[in-house]
Design an enzyme around this catalytic site. Structure first.
Site, PDB file in Angstrom:
ATOM      1  N   LYS A  13      48.179 -68.920  25.547  1.00 55.54           N
ATOM      2  CA  LYS A  13      48.741 -70.018  26.359  1.00 55.54           C
ATOM      3  C   LYS A  13      49.955 -69.548  27.150  1.00 55.54           C
ATOM      4  O   LYS A  13      50.075 -69.821  28.335  1.00 55.54           O
ATOM      5  CB  LYS A  13      49.201 -71.188  25.464  1.00 55.54           C
ATOM      6  CG  LYS A  13      48.127 -71.813  24.621  1.00 55.54           C
ATOM      7  CD  LYS A  13      48.660 -73.047  23.898  1.00 55.54           C
ATOM      8  CE  LYS A  13      49.777 -72.779  22.901  1.00 55.54           C
ATOM      9  NZ  LYS A  13      49.398 -71.974  21.735  1.00 55.54           N
ATOM     10  N   ARG A  88      52.569 -81.049  20.063  1.00 54.27           N
ATOM     11  CA  ARG A  88      51.911 -80.362  18.957  1.00 54.27           C
ATOM     12  C   ARG A  88      51.504 -81.334  17.863  1.00 54.27           C
ATOM     13  O   ARG A  88      50.923 -80.921  16.854  1.00 54.27           O
ATOM     14  CB  ARG A  88      52.873 -79.340  18.360  1.00 54.27           C
ATOM     15  CG  ARG A  88      52.572 -77.886  18.752  1.00 54.27           C
ATOM     16  CD  ARG A  88      53.620 -77.044  18.078  1.00 54.27           C
ATOM     17  NE  ARG A  88      53.313 -75.659  17.920  1.00 54.27           N
ATOM     18  CZ  ARG A  88      53.678 -74.704  18.768  1.00 54.27           C
ATOM     19  NH1 ARG A  88      54.274 -75.008  19.879  1.00 54.27           N
ATOM     20  NH2 ARG A  88      53.421 -73.444  18.485  1.00 54.27           N
ATOM     21  N   ARG A 122      51.240 -58.302  17.839  1.00 54.07           N
ATOM     22  CA  ARG A 122      52.036 -58.752  18.986  1.00 54.07           C
ATOM     23  C   ARG A 122      53.488 -58.311  18.855  1.00 54.07           C
ATOM     24  O   ARG A 122      54.080 -58.408  17.781  1.00 54.07           O
ATOM     25  CB  ARG A 122      51.953 -60.283  19.020  1.00 54.07           C
ATOM     26  CG  ARG A 122      52.312 -60.867  20.326  1.00 54.07           C
ATOM     27  CD  ARG A 122      51.730 -62.239  20.468  1.00 54.07           C
ATOM     28  NE  ARG A 122      52.558 -63.250  19.817  1.00 54.07           N
ATOM     29  CZ  ARG A 122      52.494 -64.544  20.122  1.00 54.07           C
ATOM     30  NH1 ARG A 122      51.622 -64.970  21.013  1.00 54.07           N
ATOM     31  NH2 ARG A 122      53.261 -65.400  19.511  1.00 54.07           N
ATOM     32  N   ARG A 155      58.132 -60.860  16.206  1.00 51.14           N
ATOM     33  CA  ARG A 155      58.763 -62.145  15.889  1.00 51.14           C
ATOM     34  C   ARG A 155      58.531 -62.470  14.408  1.00 51.14           C
ATOM     35  O   ARG A 155      57.469 -62.185  13.872  1.00 51.14           O
ATOM     36  CB  ARG A 155      58.137 -63.256  16.748  1.00 51.14           C
ATOM     37  CG  ARG A 155      58.779 -63.370  18.092  1.00 51.14           C
ATOM     38  CD  ARG A 155      58.028 -64.238  19.061  1.00 51.14           C
ATOM     39  NE  ARG A 155      57.361 -65.405  18.502  1.00 51.14           N
ATOM     40  CZ  ARG A 155      56.648 -66.261  19.231  1.00 51.14           C
ATOM     41  NH1 ARG A 155      56.517 -66.088  20.523  1.00 51.14           N
ATOM     42  NH2 ARG A 155      56.056 -67.284  18.669  1.00 51.14           N
ATOM     43  N   ARG A 166      51.021 -70.915  10.352  1.00 47.66           N
ATOM     44  CA  ARG A 166      50.935 -71.522  11.686  1.00 47.66           C
ATOM     45  C   ARG A 166      49.518 -72.009  11.988  1.00 47.66           C
ATOM     46  O   ARG A 166      49.333 -73.034  12.632  1.00 47.66           O
ATOM     47  CB  ARG A 166      51.388 -70.518  12.751  1.00 47.66           C
ATOM     48  CG  ARG A 166      52.896 -70.321  12.747  1.00 47.66           C
ATOM     49  CD  ARG A 166      53.284 -69.076  13.486  1.00 47.66           C
ATOM     50  NE  ARG A 166      53.209 -69.227  14.926  1.00 47.66           N
ATOM     51  CZ  ARG A 166      53.177 -68.204  15.776  1.00 47.66           C
ATOM     52  NH1 ARG A 166      53.172 -66.970  15.325  1.00 47.66           N
ATOM     53  NH2 ARG A 166      53.136 -68.416  17.067  1.00 47.66           N
TER      54      ARG A 166
HETATM   55  P1  AMP Z   1      55.470 -71.093  20.084  1.00 50.87           P
HETATM   56  O1  AMP Z   1      56.240 -70.050  20.795  1.00 50.87           O
HETATM   57  O2  AMP Z   1      54.941 -72.174  21.001  1.00 50.87           O
HETATM   58  O3  AMP Z   1      54.403 -70.538  19.182  1.00 50.87           O
HETATM   59  O4  AMP Z   1      56.516 -71.867  19.129  1.00 50.87           O
HETATM   60  C1  AMP Z   1      57.212 -71.178  18.111  1.00 50.87           C
HETATM   61  C2  AMP Z   1      57.667 -72.158  17.049  1.00 50.87           C
HETATM   62  O5  AMP Z   1      58.556 -73.139  17.642  1.00 50.87           O
HETATM   63  C3  AMP Z   1      56.566 -72.983  16.409  1.00 50.87           C
HETATM   64  O6  AMP Z   1      55.901 -72.280  15.369  1.00 50.87           O
HETATM   65  C4  AMP Z   1      57.365 -74.177  15.886  1.00 50.87           C
HETATM   66  O7  AMP Z   1      58.110 -73.828  14.741  1.00 50.87           O
HETATM   67  C5  AMP Z   1      58.371 -74.405  17.012  1.00 50.87           C
HETATM   68  N1  AMP Z   1      57.804 -75.341  18.026  1.00 50.87           N
HETATM   69  C6  AMP Z   1      57.471 -75.045  19.315  1.00 50.87           C
HETATM   70  N2  AMP Z   1      56.993 -76.125  19.933  1.00 50.87           N
HETATM   71  C7  AMP Z   1      57.023 -77.140  19.031  1.00 50.87           C
HETATM   72  C8  AMP Z   1      56.635 -78.509  19.061  1.00 50.87           C
HETATM   73  N3  AMP Z   1      56.094 -79.060  20.154  1.00 50.87           N
HETATM   74  N4  AMP Z   1      56.824 -79.242  17.938  1.00 50.87           N
HETATM   75  C9  AMP Z   1      57.365 -78.704  16.831  1.00 50.87           C
HETATM   76  N5  AMP Z   1      57.730 -77.420  16.714  1.00 50.87           N
HETATM   77  C10 AMP Z   1      57.557 -76.637  17.803  1.00 50.87           C
END
Ligand code: AMP
Length: 210
Positions: A13, A88, A122, A155, A166
């Site tokens: 994404k 989410r 990654r 990360r 996740r």
């Molecule tokens: P991402 O980079 O989108 O995978 O986001 C990394 C982390 O940020 C996720 O695993 C969540 O812990 C937090 N996060 C990002 N977006 C959201 C969201 N919309 N709602 C809740 N937690 C989020």
């Protein structure tokens, strides 16, 4: 157009969102990036969400919705935007309806096994956030960002235990959004298995630039 990008972690994404944002001239808004930036700068918000993000869990709906509402009030979102990683949960999607109008929910379709393989290798630049993959998209020089020369790292949430968590969180809390947007008639599936250039080409075909 106002897009949301839906799909499991590692579906690509973020990669497509960055490219499409350039092509369409609209901002890429990643809640994950905003949280990571806050953690890096040790803001109040960053301190609050640090442990949750490391574990692969979700930040509370209240905090996340407030953040997105504020971001979408900025003038650069006037001609459209890509929301990457938000909503989410169903409550987030319901809240979003009260302050935004979404034209398309783009669903990145990919199997869990492929996600585990992708996230497992990654690495991310500490400075500019650019992603690489040790197998599928390696940097020219190991450990160094091609774009800015910054140091590459894994990360915390791309470590094995967090990846599994996740995925569990995704299936339980986020996947129901697929039906949510299908019922609204604005879900568009995209095959997330091909290389990024092919995905971008498919995206541009589905959403011709005006
Ligand atoms: P991402 O980079 O989108 O995978 O986001 C990394 C982390 O940020 C996720 O695993 C969540 O812990 C937090 N996060 C990002 N977006 C959201 C969201 N919309 N709602 C809740 N937690 C989020």
């Amino acid at each position: 157009m106002n897009f949301i990008f839906l799909g499991p972690p590692g579906a690509g994404k973020g990669t497509l969102a960055k490219q499409a944002a350039q092509v369409y001239g609209i901002p890429h808004i990643s809640t994950g990036d905003i949280f990571r930036e806050n953690i890096k700068n040790q803001t109040e918000l960053g301190k609050k969400v640090d442990a949750i993000i490391k574990s692969g869990g979700l930040v509370s709906d209240d905090i996340t919705c407030e953040l997105v509402k504020d971001r979408l009030s900025k003038p650069d979102t006037k001609n459209g935007y890509i929301l990457d990683g938000f909503p989410r949960t169903i409550p987030q999607a319901e809240a979003l309806e009260s302050f935004a109008k979404i034209d398309a929910a783009v669903n990145f379709d990919i199997a869990d096994e492929a996600v585990v393989e992708r996230l497992g290798g990654r690495v991310c630049c500490k400075e500019c956030g650019q992603m690489f993959h040790v197998k599928f998209n390696p940097p020219k020089q190991a450990g160094k960002c091609d774009k800015c020369g910054g140091e590459l790292y894994t990360r915390d949430d791309d470590k094995t235990e967090s990846i599994q968590n996740r995925l569990v969180v995704y299936r339980k809390s986020t996947a129901p959004l697929i039906d949510f947007y299908k019922n609204k008639g604005n879900l568009v599936d995209i095959d997330a298995r091909p290389a990024p250039e092919a995905i971008l080409a498919e995206f541009e075909k589905k959403f011709p630039k005006k």
